[in-house]
Design an enzyme around this catalytic site. Structure first.
Site, PDB file in Angstrom:
ATOM      1  N   LYS A  74       0.864  -1.178   0.000  1.00  0.00           N
ATOM      2  CA  LYS A  74       0.000   0.000   0.000  1.00  0.00           C
ATOM      3  C   LYS A  74       0.898   1.224   0.000  1.00  0.00           C
ATOM      4  O   LYS A  74       1.907   1.254   0.717  1.00  0.00           O
ATOM      5  CB  LYS A  74      -0.901  -0.021   1.239  1.00  0.00           C
ATOM      6  CG  LYS A  74      -1.864   1.159   1.324  1.00  0.00           C
ATOM      7  CD  LYS A  74      -2.800   1.025   2.525  1.00  0.00           C
ATOM      8  CE  LYS A  74      -3.808   2.179   2.587  1.00  0.00           C
ATOM      9  NZ  LYS A  74      -4.739   2.043   3.732  1.00  0.00           N
ATOM     10  N   SER A 149      -9.730   2.264   2.803  1.00  0.00           N
ATOM     11  CA  SER A 149      -8.860   3.011   1.927  1.00  0.00           C
ATOM     12  C   SER A 149      -7.891   2.113   1.144  1.00  0.00           C
ATOM     13  O   SER A 149      -7.312   2.533   0.147  1.00  0.00           O
ATOM     14  CB  SER A 149      -8.038   4.010   2.743  1.00  0.00           C
ATOM     15  OG  SER A 149      -7.225   3.329   3.686  1.00  0.00           O
ATOM     16  N   SER A 173      -9.990  -0.117   7.073  1.00  0.00           N
ATOM     17  CA  SER A 173      -9.414  -0.121   5.722  1.00  0.00           C
ATOM     18  C   SER A 173      -8.693  -1.383   5.289  1.00  0.00           C
ATOM     19  O   SER A 173      -8.268  -1.468   4.144  1.00  0.00           O
ATOM     20  CB  SER A 173      -8.469   1.055   5.559  1.00  0.00           C
ATOM     21  OG  SER A 173      -9.200   2.218   5.340  1.00  0.00           O
TER      22      SER A 173
HETATM   23  N1  GLN Z   1     -13.233   4.668   6.146  1.00  0.00           N
HETATM   24  C1  GLN Z   1     -12.562   5.119   7.315  1.00  0.00           C
HETATM   25  C2  GLN Z   1     -12.092   6.535   7.139  1.00  0.00           C
HETATM   26  O1  GLN Z   1     -12.379   7.098   6.144  1.00  0.00           O
HETATM   27  C3  GLN Z   1     -11.415   4.201   7.657  1.00  0.00           C
HETATM   28  C4  GLN Z   1     -10.209   4.468   6.870  1.00  0.00           C
HETATM   29  C5  GLN Z   1      -9.047   3.613   7.317  1.00  0.00           C
HETATM   30  O2  GLN Z   1      -9.196   2.628   8.012  1.00  0.00           O
HETATM   31  N2  GLN Z   1      -7.864   4.035   6.938  1.00  0.00           N
HETATM   32  O3  GLN Z   1     -11.478   7.091   7.985  1.00  0.00           O
END
Ligand code: GLN
Length: 485
Positions: A74, A149, A173
């Protein structure tokens, strides 16, 4: 070859049936012919150099089980060689002078880096549409989001562009994109995996973990990925353990907690059906289902969306046009340079979070919002401890629906936030959680879109989670299904 698990590829590499170089070439080729936008940076020469080194190690006999296995990271983990952008214009041309600990750990095991994976900007999002470099497409249905994400990390595994990937989970995420792309991912207990070199979003929540095709593969990856790191002040000092040690234990007598709050009105019928079918399968494997309650579930959304932006606003203050990456071209003085750099370098969602974060931390509001959220966070963690007096693991859906269409919620941040309802509380509590594929729901025009089953364990119960997931994957084949090419 590209459909094989890490376990299977490792056997072939060690038996010299295939070389690390051939494997790397195969996956680089697949990445090149893919139109998913999952990869942000590939460098054949660098990859093949690592593959040649892996082949040497395999020949000399000091190879590990992961030597020669390709992996993609990532773009939140910094890498020497490959650019590290965090999905942001701010870091568009940034290359790190060092590797993240996680990357270093995999390098030491002899894994071969395929490149960097697309993600929401600074890991903020649930659909990958917040990436400056454009959304990733869901390999099961290219009109759908892959989740976020870590959308690139999940899509790359589903499309068989890599047998292994790294991801990060701040509020879901790893689990949510794994669920929406039909692959297996685990977010470890907070502190298990080093955050050193992981571009920070919300430091008290961020946690790295692997995504792969199976629980067994995730265990092999976690063995190399996890471990104490003195360069991360919240890294947990614990002995190294073999996360695959319990894979084959029977589930006879396992008590699975089913939180009432995870099966309420917001859950779509197709997701509920797939999850309930998985629970029935677990009963066949000898487990019993226990009705439990996690009463603060609803509060996890406002709590997370106070704490995460607060930490983000502080972490992202370092992007000032001086220290890293992008700087605006025309400005009148220092303060104007800061303003223009940040105005032009950050996307809308990142700005939104910086504004909210700065607000809830400001004088006069700190007690009302931030402190209050921290107190509720503690209550959410206590709910789980109460639940674990009644059960060994907790199961439910990962997300309330299957993947939605690209564009459908792109202009509606609240709709995106609400989709995190089942993953946020685990993150707030710092607990380990997994997503494993358990069926399909309906997208538009009857396109099949994957459903994930969430498995949540108590602190440090990763080996148990992997055991519970592996037993299901021995009895079913959802994790082996793959999208049409
Ligand atoms: N969807 C969540 C956010 O927008 C989690 C994102 C994540 O885990 N990095 O913060």
């Amino acid at each position: 070859m590209h459909t094989k698990t890490i376990k299977e590829l490792s056997v072939l590499l060690h038996a010299k049936k295939i070389s690390a170089t051939e494997l790397a070439q195969l996956f680089l080729q697949r990445i090149k012919s893919s139109d998913l936008n999952a990869f942000l940076h590939v460098d054949d020469a660098l990859t093949l150099q690592q593959a040649a080194a892996a082949d040497q190690r395999l020949a000399s006999g000091d190879a590990t089980v992961l030597t020669g296995i390709p992996i993609a990271h990532k773009d939140i983990f910094v890498t020497r060689g490959w650019r590290s952008t965090a999905g942001s214009k701010m870091l568009e041309n940034y290359t790190s002078p060092f590797d993240a600990t996680v990357v270093e750990n995999f390098n030491q095991a002899g894994m071969v880096t395929l490149g960097k994976l697309n993600c929401d900007e600074f890991a903020m999002g649930s659909s990958n549409e917040n990436s400056y470099f454009g959304a990733v497409k869901n390999p099961w249905d290219k009109t759908a989001i892959p989740g976020g994400s870590s959308g690139g990390s999940a899509a790359a595994i589903a499309a068989r562009l890599a047998p292994a990937s790294t991801a990060t989970d701040t509020g879901g995420s790893i689990r949510q994109p794994a669920s929406l792309c039909g692959v297996t991912g685990i977010k470890p207990t907070y502190g298990r995996v080093s955050r050193f070199g992981m571009i920070a979003f919300a430091s008290s929540l961020d946690q790295g973990g692997p995504i792969a095709k199976s629980a067994e593969d995730c265990g092999l990856l976690l063995n190399a990925m996890a471990g104490f790191d003195e360069r991360d002040s919240t890294s947990i000092e614990r002995d190294k353990e073999d996360f695959t040690r319990d894979l084959n234990l029977s589930l006879q007598g396992l008590k699975i907690g089913i939180p009432r709050e995870y099966f309420g009105a917001g859950l779509s019928a197709d997701v509920e059906q797939a999850v309930r079918a998985a629970l029935a399968e677990y009963e066949k494997l000898g487990a019993t289902l226990v009705d439990i309650s996690l009463p603060k579930t609803e509060l996890s959304i406002p709590t997370y969306y106070v704490i995460a932006p607060a930490e983000a606003s502080s972490n992202l203050s370092r992007f000032d046009g001086v220290r890293y990456g992008f700087r605006a071209k025309d400005y009148t003085d220092l303060s104007d340079m800061y303003c223009k750099t940040r105005a032009q370098g950050f996307g809308d969602e990142v700005k939104r979070r910086i504004l909210v974060g700065a607000y809830v931390l400001s004088h006069g509001y700190y007690d009302a919002y931030y402190l209050q959220a921290q107190k509720i966070r503690r209550l959410i963690a206590q709910d789980f401890q109460q639940a674990f007096t009644q059960c060994d693991v907790i199961m439910g859906p990962v997300a309330p629906t299957v993947a939605w269409n690209l564009g459908d919620k792109a202009d509606d941040p609240i709709a995106n936030y609400l989709a995190d309802i089942f993953t946020l509380s685990t993150s707030l509590a710092g607990l380990p959680g997994m997503s494993i594929p358990c069926g399909f729901g309906q997208g538009e025009k009857n396109a099949k879109r994957p459903v994930g089953l969430q498995i949540i364990g108590n602190y440090f119960a990763e080996a148990k989670l992997l055991n519970v997931a592996h037993q299901y994957q021995q009895a079913t084949d959802w994790h082996l299904r793959q999208p049409a090419e």
